[in-house]
Design a protein around this motif. Structure first.
Motif, PDB file in Angstrom:
ATOM      1  N   SER A 195       0.860  -1.185   0.000  1.00 53.64           N
ATOM      2  CA  SER A 195       0.000   0.000   0.000  1.00 53.64           C
ATOM      3  C   SER A 195       0.894   1.231   0.000  1.00 53.64           C
ATOM      4  N   VAL A 196       0.768   2.055  -1.027  1.00 47.49           N
ATOM      5  CA  VAL A 196       1.517   3.314  -1.058  1.00 47.49           C
ATOM      6  C   VAL A 196       0.501   4.456  -1.060  1.00 47.49           C
ATOM      7  N   LEU A 197       0.537   5.244   0.006  1.00 53.21           N
ATOM      8  CA  LEU A 197      -0.416   6.329   0.171  1.00 53.21           C
ATOM      9  C   LEU A 197       0.306   7.656   0.001  1.00 53.21           C
ATOM     10  N   ALA A 198      -0.379   8.601  -0.633  1.00 55.98           N
ATOM     11  CA  ALA A 198       0.196   9.939  -0.762  1.00 55.98           C
ATOM     12  C   ALA A 198      -0.870  10.962  -0.422  1.00 55.98           C
ATOM     13  N   ILE A 199      -0.445  12.004   0.257  1.00 55.64           N
ATOM     14  CA  ILE A 199      -1.340  13.136   0.470  1.00 55.64           C
ATOM     15  C   ILE A 199      -1.101  14.071  -0.701  1.00 55.64           C
ATOM     16  N   THR A 200      -2.170  14.511  -1.336  1.00 62.27           N
ATOM     17  CA  THR A 200      -1.985  15.387  -2.492  1.00 62.27           C
ATOM     18  C   THR A 200      -2.999  16.524  -2.487  1.00 62.27           C
ATOM     19  N   ASP A 201      -2.550  17.682  -3.007  1.00 60.82           N
ATOM     20  CA  ASP A 201      -3.455  18.833  -3.134  1.00 60.82           C
ATOM     21  C   ASP A 201      -3.900  18.997  -4.585  1.00 60.82           C
ATOM     22  N   GLY A 202      -3.603  17.985  -5.398  1.00 62.97           N
ATOM     23  CA  GLY A 202      -3.984  18.055  -6.808  1.00 62.97           C
ATOM     24  C   GLY A 202      -2.835  18.550  -7.674  1.00 62.97           C
ATOM     25  N   THR A 204       0.913  18.731  -5.987  1.00 66.19           N
ATOM     26  CA  THR A 204       2.098  18.153  -5.356  1.00 66.19           C
ATOM     27  C   THR A 204       1.673  16.892  -4.609  1.00 66.19           C
ATOM     28  N   ILE A 205       2.598  15.912  -4.492  1.00 67.31           N
ATOM     29  CA  ILE A 205       2.292  14.759  -3.647  1.00 67.31           C
ATOM     30  C   ILE A 205       3.289  14.685  -2.502  1.00 67.31           C
ATOM     31  N   ALA A 206       2.797  14.329  -1.324  1.00 66.70           N
ATOM     32  CA  ALA A 206       3.655  14.004  -0.174  1.00 66.70           C
ATOM     33  C   ALA A 206       3.425  12.522   0.089  1.00 66.70           C
ATOM     34  N   THR A 207       4.392  11.703  -0.365  1.00 66.97           N
ATOM     35  CA  THR A 207       4.203  10.254  -0.294  1.00 66.97           C
ATOM     36  C   THR A 207       4.540   9.744   1.100  1.00 66.97           C
ATOM     37  N   LEU A 208       3.670   8.909   1.640  1.00 67.09           N
ATOM     38  CA  LEU A 208       3.922   8.306   2.949  1.00 67.09           C
ATOM     39  C   LEU A 208       4.785   7.060   2.740  1.00 67.09           C
ATOM     40  N   GLN A 209       5.411   6.583   3.799  1.00 67.08           N
ATOM     41  CA  GLN A 209       6.260   5.404   3.645  1.00 67.08           C
ATOM     42  C   GLN A 209       5.394   4.187   3.297  1.00 67.08           C
ATOM     43  N   PRO A 210       5.936   3.281   2.475  1.00 72.96           N
ATOM     44  CA  PRO A 210       5.120   2.139   2.045  1.00 72.96           C
ATOM     45  C   PRO A 210       4.740   1.231   3.218  1.00 72.96           C
ATOM     46  N   ALA A 211       3.559   0.643   3.104  1.00 70.22           N
ATOM     47  CA  ALA A 211       3.059  -0.247   4.167  1.00 70.22           C
ATOM     48  C   ALA A 211       2.561  -1.539   3.540  1.00 70.22           C
ATOM     49  N   GLN A 212       2.368  -2.532   4.369  1.00 68.66           N
ATOM     50  CA  GLN A 212       1.738  -3.762   3.882  1.00 68.66           C
ATOM     51  C   GLN A 212       0.606  -4.153   4.811  1.00 68.66           C
ATOM     52  N   ASP A 213      -0.513  -4.510   4.199  1.00 67.89           N
ATOM     53  CA  ASP A 213      -1.715  -4.949   4.899  1.00 67.89           C
ATOM     54  C   ASP A 213      -1.696  -6.484   4.939  1.00 67.89           C
ATOM     55  N   HIS A 214      -2.518  -7.086   5.763  1.00 71.40           N
ATOM     56  CA  HIS A 214      -2.677  -8.550   5.798  1.00 71.40           C
ATOM     57  C   HIS A 214      -4.159  -8.823   5.626  1.00 71.40           C
ATOM     58  N   LYS A 215      -4.589  -9.009   4.372  1.00 74.57           N
ATOM     59  CA  LYS A 215      -6.037  -9.060   4.101  1.00 74.57           C
ATOM     60  C   LYS A 215      -6.675 -10.395   4.466  1.00 74.57           C
ATOM     61  N   TRP A 245       9.819   5.383  -8.474  1.00 80.61           N
ATOM     62  CA  TRP A 245       9.180   4.928  -9.714  1.00 80.61           C
ATOM     63  C   TRP A 245       7.647   5.025  -9.572  1.00 80.61           C
ATOM     64  N   ILE A 246       7.149   4.624  -8.416  1.00 83.48           N
ATOM     65  CA  ILE A 246       5.698   4.665  -8.178  1.00 83.48           C
ATOM     66  C   ILE A 246       5.210   6.116  -8.153  1.00 83.48           C
ATOM     67  N   GLU A 247       6.002   7.000  -7.592  1.00 87.49           N
ATOM     68  CA  GLU A 247       5.610   8.419  -7.603  1.00 87.49           C
ATOM     69  C   GLU A 247       5.521   8.933  -9.046  1.00 87.49           C
ATOM     70  N   VAL A 250       3.103   6.308 -11.378  1.00 88.51           N
ATOM     71  CA  VAL A 250       1.770   5.940 -10.894  1.00 88.51           C
ATOM     72  C   VAL A 250       1.040   7.157 -10.302  1.00 88.51           C
ATOM     73  N   LEU A 251       1.599   7.716  -9.239  1.00 90.42           N
ATOM     74  CA  LEU A 251       0.837   8.727  -8.485  1.00 90.42           C
ATOM     75  C   LEU A 251       0.709  10.049  -9.255  1.00 90.42           C
ATOM     76  N   LEU A 252       1.846  10.584  -9.722  1.00 84.70           N
ATOM     77  CA  LEU A 252       1.775  11.891 -10.393  1.00 84.70           C
ATOM     78  C   LEU A 252       0.940  11.847 -11.676  1.00 84.70           C
ATOM     79  N   PRO A 253       1.104  10.814 -12.538  1.00 89.56           N
ATOM     80  CA  PRO A 253       0.240  10.766 -13.724  1.00 89.56           C
ATOM     81  C   PRO A 253      -1.243  10.629 -13.363  1.00 89.56           C
ATOM     82  N   THR A 254      -1.541   9.951 -12.261  1.00 93.54           N
ATOM     83  CA  THR A 254      -2.948   9.804 -11.858  1.00 93.54           C
ATOM     84  C   THR A 254      -3.513  11.156 -11.432  1.00 93.54           C
ATOM     85  N   VAL A 255      -2.730  11.899 -10.633  1.00 92.34           N
ATOM     86  CA  VAL A 255      -3.174  13.219 -10.173  1.00 92.34           C
ATOM     87  C   VAL A 255      -3.393  14.143 -11.377  1.00 92.34           C
ATOM     88  N   ALA A 256      -2.466  14.100 -12.341  1.00 91.01           N
ATOM     89  CA  ALA A 256      -2.580  14.969 -13.524  1.00 91.01           C
ATOM     90  C   ALA A 256      -3.794  14.577 -14.362  1.00 91.01           C
TER      91      ALA A 256
END
Ligand code: AMP
Ligand code: GLY
Length: 429
Positions: A195-202, A204-215, A245-247, A250-256
């Motif tokens: 799970s890679v989470l980023a806070i974004t204002d539309g 800029t992104i502030a990416t949080l450290q990667p995490a892993q869930d146990h589903k 690479w994910i920023e 993945v993340l920046l192109p999605t925000v754009a």
């Protein structure tokens, strides 16, 4: 300032706890909250979906900021409703929250943004899906209800017959209600998830450290899918190079792309990723903090969350200093009710919370639990989220379980292998 958090899970307890640490905050309210938020903040007995009553409460109390925890109020337009009433709220608009609320829309955005993801096709009737599977290869597919289904609208099918059975359940029997009227059939990928989470204002992104869930419910990733039975961060599966690479891919192109579609996204953009041999692939986006990933993430985040949130709302995230983290890893173990993720009973008294609270660098976030006459009772499937910091991930795991073992109620259970994959990866490195 006065802050109101919407929701009642472990994520919302962690948000209320973290927001309460900000020097800018004088008081935190949670609507409707749980036993944990009753102790660390003040609960307000209003549903997170009752916008008129919430707006009235905000005006009467002088709330300066609303933080929306779960997806349902975001999808229902909570942030738009507060904004219209002149109240600052953190989270995406109804339009932007469709990235989570419609898996078909999410796939369109991913494809338009050229973000690597599983190949998929959208279907609007069961018959079309059956025909597609019959004419396609004999292999497994993933069938996804388009709408929100509390994390349950995805079936990973191993064969053509299983895929058709999943289509029947989702699109004909409507196992997830109207969420399954439309659905995706997608290529099945293999790999570990992150799970890679980023806070974004539309912008800029502030990416949080990667995490892993146990589903999966049980040890060894066996058993039915749950909302998440544990999490840890950081996850070394996503090293610094992969995160960059994910920023970028993945993340920046999605925000754009969301901007181009007139769906500017302000809030937490959560990429659920599969790390395949061909590289990371997006499985889904969520429009909010992950639960339980939020709990270990916020336990380690040193940056003031209120500053981040205000900068996001005001679209000046580019001015914020890089995020500061506690260097120590965090492990979160979820304690659940007997029977979860199937049916379970509620109302059992929980013992051992005071003893667990005495352990240093440990925090018990409450999820499905309520306070009745000073006693904490179980009130849901996932009941408590026990988080610990450690000098290594193995140490954090040991300390989390030390706290878990002090707590119990009739039928309480938990996975015993949270973070084991990370511990093995660190050992083999
Ligand atoms: P989602 O809600 O889309 O994240 O899906 C829930 C879970 O289903 C994911 O965490 C994965 O374990 C699994 N899943 C989703 N999409 C795929 C896929 N294309 N291939 C394999 N597993 C998947
Ligand atoms: N931990 C998975 C989710 O929040 O959707």
């Amino acid at each position: 300032m006065k802050v109101l958090v919407l929701g009642s899970g472990g994520r919302e307890h962690a948000l209320a706890w973290k927001l309460g640490q900000s020097p800018k905050v004088s008081k935190v309210y949670v609507a409707p909250g749980n036993s944990g938020t009753a102790l660390d903040a003040e609960n307000v007995p209003i549903s997170e979906k009752d916008f008129p009553a919430l707006i009235q409460f905000c005006k009467k109390t002088g709330i300066d900021l609303v933080v929306v925890g779960p997806e349902a109020p975001l999808a229902a337009g909570a942030v738009d409703a507060f904004a219209q009433a002149g109240i600052r709220a953190f989270g995406p608009s109804k339009k932007a929250a469709r990235i989570e609320g419609s898996k078909i829309f999410c796939k369109e955005v991913l494809n338009k943004a050229c973000v690597p993801t599983a190949r998929a096709q959208a279907f609007y009737s069961a018959q079309e899906g059956y025909r597609y599977v019959d004419e396609g290869e004999e292999c497994g597919y993933v069938v996804k209800a388009d709408g929100l289904a509390a994390g349950k609208g995805v079936v990973v099918a191993g064969s053509r017959a299983e895929t058709k059975e999943a289509i029947r359940q989702i699109a004909e029997d409507r196992a997830f209600g109207d969420a399954g009227a439309n659905y995706l059939i997608e290529e099945r990928l293999v790999g570990q998830e992150a799970s890679v989470l980023a806070i974004t204002d539309g912008h800029t992104i502030a990416t949080l450290q990667p995490a892993q869930d146990h589903k999966a419910a049980y040890d060894g990733d066996r058993g039915p899918n749950t909302g998440g039975m544990g999490a840890y961060c950081p996850a070394s599966l996503v090293d610094d190079d992969k995160l960059r690479w994910i920023e970028e891919r993945v993340l920046l192109p999605t925000v754009a792309t969301l901007n181009r579609l007139d769906c500017q996204f302000k809030g937490v953009l959560y990429a659920g990723l599969m790390m395949t041999p061909q590289g990371p692939r997006v499985l889904e986006y969520n429009a909010r903090f992950g639960d339980p990933e939020c709990q270990p993430l916020l336990f380690r985040l040193k940056t003031d969350l209120v500053e981040l949130i205000e900068a996001t709302i005001d679209e000046r995230l580019s001015e914020i200093e890089p995020l500061v983290w506690d260097e120590r890893p965090a492990v979160c173990v979820v304690m659940a009710s007997e029977g979860y993720p199937g049916s379970y009973k509620k109302g059992f008294p929980i013992s051992g919370l005071e003893e667990a609270a005495k352990l240093p660098d440990v925090k018990v976030f409450h999820a499905g639990a309520k306070l009745v006459d000073g006693q904490v009772l179980t009130n849901g499937g996932r009941v408590l989220d026990v988080v610990a910091l450690g000098d290594s991930v193995a140490d954090a795991k040991r300390r989390a379980y030390e706290a878990v073992e002090k707590i119990s109620w009739q039928g309480s259970w938990y996975r015993t292998d949270v973070a084991d994959k990370e511990i093995m990866a660190v050992q083999n490195h």
